[in-house]
Design a protein around this motif. Structure first.
Motif, PDB file in Angstrom:
ATOM      1  N   GLN A   1      17.394  -0.350   9.194  1.00 54.74           N
ATOM      2  CA  GLN A   1      17.222  -1.165   7.990  1.00 54.74           C
ATOM      3  C   GLN A   1      15.752  -1.255   7.587  1.00 54.74           C
ATOM      4  O   GLN A   1      15.424  -1.221   6.406  1.00 54.74           O
ATOM      5  N   ARG A   2      14.878  -1.353   8.561  1.00 56.80           N
ATOM      6  CA  ARG A   2      13.440  -1.411   8.259  1.00 56.80           C
ATOM      7  C   ARG A   2      12.967  -0.147   7.547  1.00 56.80           C
ATOM      8  O   ARG A   2      12.073  -0.204   6.704  1.00 56.80           O
ATOM      9  N   TYR A   3      13.550   0.987   7.869  1.00 54.77           N
ATOM     10  CA  TYR A   3      13.202   2.221   7.173  1.00 54.77           C
ATOM     11  C   TYR A   3      13.668   2.160   5.724  1.00 54.77           C
ATOM     12  O   TYR A   3      12.922   2.498   4.811  1.00 54.77           O
ATOM     13  N   GLU A   4      14.894   1.710   5.500  1.00 57.05           N
ATOM     14  CA  GLU A   4      15.412   1.618   4.129  1.00 57.05           C
ATOM     15  C   GLU A   4      14.699   0.556   3.301  1.00 57.05           C
ATOM     16  O   GLU A   4      14.570   0.709   2.096  1.00 57.05           O
ATOM     17  N   TYR A   5      14.267  -0.504   3.934  1.00 53.94           N
ATOM     18  CA  TYR A   5      13.591  -1.576   3.202  1.00 53.94           C
ATOM     19  C   TYR A   5      12.106  -1.293   3.012  1.00 53.94           C
ATOM     20  O   TYR A   5      11.402  -2.072   2.378  1.00 53.94           O
ATOM     21  N   GLY A   6      11.622  -0.185   3.568  1.00 57.95           N
ATOM     22  CA  GLY A   6      10.217   0.173   3.432  1.00 57.95           C
ATOM     23  C   GLY A   6       9.287  -0.665   4.290  1.00 57.95           C
ATOM     24  O   GLY A   6       8.078  -0.665   4.088  1.00 57.95           O
ATOM     25  N   GLU A   7       9.856  -1.365   5.264  1.00 53.02           N
ATOM     26  CA  GLU A   7       9.045  -2.204   6.149  1.00 53.02           C
ATOM     27  C   GLU A   7       8.370  -1.371   7.226  1.00 53.02           C
ATOM     28  O   GLU A   7       7.395  -1.810   7.829  1.00 53.02           O
ATOM     29  N   ARG A   8       8.904  -0.181   7.453  1.00 60.95           N
ATOM     30  CA  ARG A   8       8.414   0.675   8.519  1.00 60.95           C
ATOM     31  C   ARG A   8       8.755   2.119   8.164  1.00 60.95           C
ATOM     32  O   ARG A   8       9.797   2.395   7.574  1.00 60.95           O
ATOM     33  N   MET A   9       7.895   3.040   8.531  1.00 61.26           N
ATOM     34  CA  MET A   9       8.160   4.458   8.337  1.00 61.26           C
ATOM     35  C   MET A   9       8.615   5.058   9.673  1.00 61.26           C
ATOM     36  O   MET A   9       8.032   4.758  10.716  1.00 61.26           O
ATOM     37  N   PRO A  10       9.653   5.877   9.643  1.00 64.14           N
ATOM     38  CA  PRO A  10      10.138   6.463  10.900  1.00 64.14           C
ATOM     39  C   PRO A  10       9.161   7.498  11.438  1.00 64.14           C
ATOM     40  O   PRO A  10       8.538   8.228  10.659  1.00 64.14           O
ATOM     41  N   PRO A  11       9.035   7.583  12.760  1.00 61.41           N
ATOM     42  CA  PRO A  11       8.258   8.680  13.335  1.00 61.41           C
ATOM     43  C   PRO A  11       8.922  10.003  12.960  1.00 61.41           C
ATOM     44  O   PRO A  11      10.105  10.047  12.596  1.00 61.41           O
ATOM     45  N   PHE A  12       8.174  11.085  13.084  1.00 60.99           N
ATOM     46  CA  PHE A  12       8.671  12.385  12.646  1.00 60.99           C
ATOM     47  C   PHE A  12       9.993  12.770  13.294  1.00 60.99           C
ATOM     48  O   PHE A  12      10.918  13.224  12.618  1.00 60.99           O
ATOM     49  N   ASP A  13      10.117  12.556  14.606  1.00 62.76           N
ATOM     50  CA  ASP A  13      11.357  12.944  15.283  1.00 62.76           C
ATOM     51  C   ASP A  13      12.545  12.135  14.774  1.00 62.76           C
ATOM     52  O   ASP A  13      13.647  12.653  14.631  1.00 62.76           O
ATOM     53  N   VAL A  14      12.310  10.887  14.444  1.00 60.23           N
ATOM     54  CA  VAL A  14      13.384  10.037  13.914  1.00 60.23           C
ATOM     55  C   VAL A  14      13.711  10.455  12.475  1.00 60.23           C
ATOM     56  O   VAL A  14      14.881  10.484  12.082  1.00 60.23           O
ATOM     57  N   ALA A  15      12.696  10.805  11.700  1.00 56.63           N
ATOM     58  CA  ALA A  15      12.933  11.274  10.329  1.00 56.63           C
ATOM     59  C   ALA A  15      13.813  12.525  10.341  1.00 56.63           C
ATOM     60  O   ALA A  15      14.715  12.667   9.513  1.00 56.63           O
ATOM     61  N   LEU A  16      13.554  13.403  11.299  1.00 58.29           N
ATOM     62  CA  LEU A  16      14.390  14.606  11.421  1.00 58.29           C
ATOM     63  C   LEU A  16      15.824  14.242  11.804  1.00 58.29           C
ATOM     64  O   LEU A  16      16.779  14.828  11.274  1.00 58.29           O
ATOM     65  N   ALA A  17      15.984  13.287  12.705  1.00 62.41           N
ATOM     66  CA  ALA A  17      17.327  12.849  13.112  1.00 62.41           C
ATOM     67  C   ALA A  17      18.067  12.210  11.938  1.00 62.41           C
ATOM     68  O   ALA A  17      19.266  12.441  11.742  1.00 62.41           O
ATOM     69  N   ILE A  18      17.352  11.417  11.159  1.00 62.86           N
ATOM     70  CA  ILE A  18      17.959  10.791   9.983  1.00 62.86           C
ATOM     71  C   ILE A  18      18.397  11.872   8.990  1.00 62.86           C
ATOM     72  O   ILE A  18      19.513  11.824   8.461  1.00 62.86           O
ATOM     73  N   ALA A  19      17.515  12.816   8.747  1.00 60.93           N
ATOM     74  CA  ALA A  19      17.852  13.901   7.818  1.00 60.93           C
ATOM     75  C   ALA A  19      19.100  14.641   8.278  1.00 60.93           C
ATOM     76  O   ALA A  19      19.997  14.927   7.474  1.00 60.93           O
ATOM     77  N   HIS A  20      19.179  14.927   9.576  1.00 59.05           N
ATOM     78  CA  HIS A  20      20.353  15.614  10.119  1.00 59.05           C
ATOM     79  C   HIS A  20      21.618  14.765   9.911  1.00 59.05           C
ATOM     80  O   HIS A  20      22.650  15.274   9.463  1.00 59.05           O
ATOM     81  N   ALA A  21      21.523  13.475  10.209  1.00 55.13           N
ATOM     82  CA  ALA A  21      22.671  12.571  10.055  1.00 55.13           C
ATOM     83  C   ALA A  21      23.112  12.483   8.594  1.00 55.13           C
ATOM     84  O   ALA A  21      24.304  12.328   8.312  1.00 55.13           O
ATOM     85  N   LEU A  22      22.151  12.590   7.684  1.00 49.26           N
ATOM     86  CA  LEU A  22      22.454  12.476   6.254  1.00 49.26           C
ATOM     87  C   LEU A  22      22.678  13.849   5.598  1.00 49.26           C
ATOM     88  O   LEU A  22      22.746  13.952   4.373  1.00 49.26           O
ATOM     89  N   GLU A  23      22.790  14.883   6.446  1.00 48.66           N
ATOM     90  CA  GLU A  23      23.101  16.235   5.978  1.00 48.66           C
ATOM     91  C   GLU A  23      22.116  16.738   4.926  1.00 48.66           C
ATOM     92  O   GLU A  23      22.499  17.288   3.882  1.00 48.66           O
TER      93      GLU A  23
END
Length: 80
Positions: free
Chosen positions: A41-63
């Protein structure tokens, strides 16, 4: 605007758009990336930016790709 500002401005709204396009809940994405709901939720609300490895995992989950999630413009369109 530099790249950091650009990402901070665009990533949250693009996460929401990509998640909604697939019909996923925030909980679905959090589980898929192995993070607590509040962290995602913090990523979606702009309260925090995901680390690169998490950004890649999110991208994979969101196809999609991490680049698509931040909606990078051509290099010469972002001022230093």
């Amino acid at each position: 605007m530099d790249y950091s500002e650009y990402i901070h401005e665009h990533l949250p709204q693009n996460l929401i758009k990509a998640r909604n396009k697939l019909g996923f809940s925030q909980t679905d994405v959090a589980k898929a990336i192995g993070k607590p709901l509040r962290t995602y939720q913090r990523y979606e609300y702009g309260e925090r930016m995901p680390p690169f490895d998490v950004a890649l995992a999110i991208a994979h989950a969101l196809e999609t790709t991490a680049e698509a999630l931040v909606d990078f413009p051509p290099y010469n369109e972002v001022e230093e």
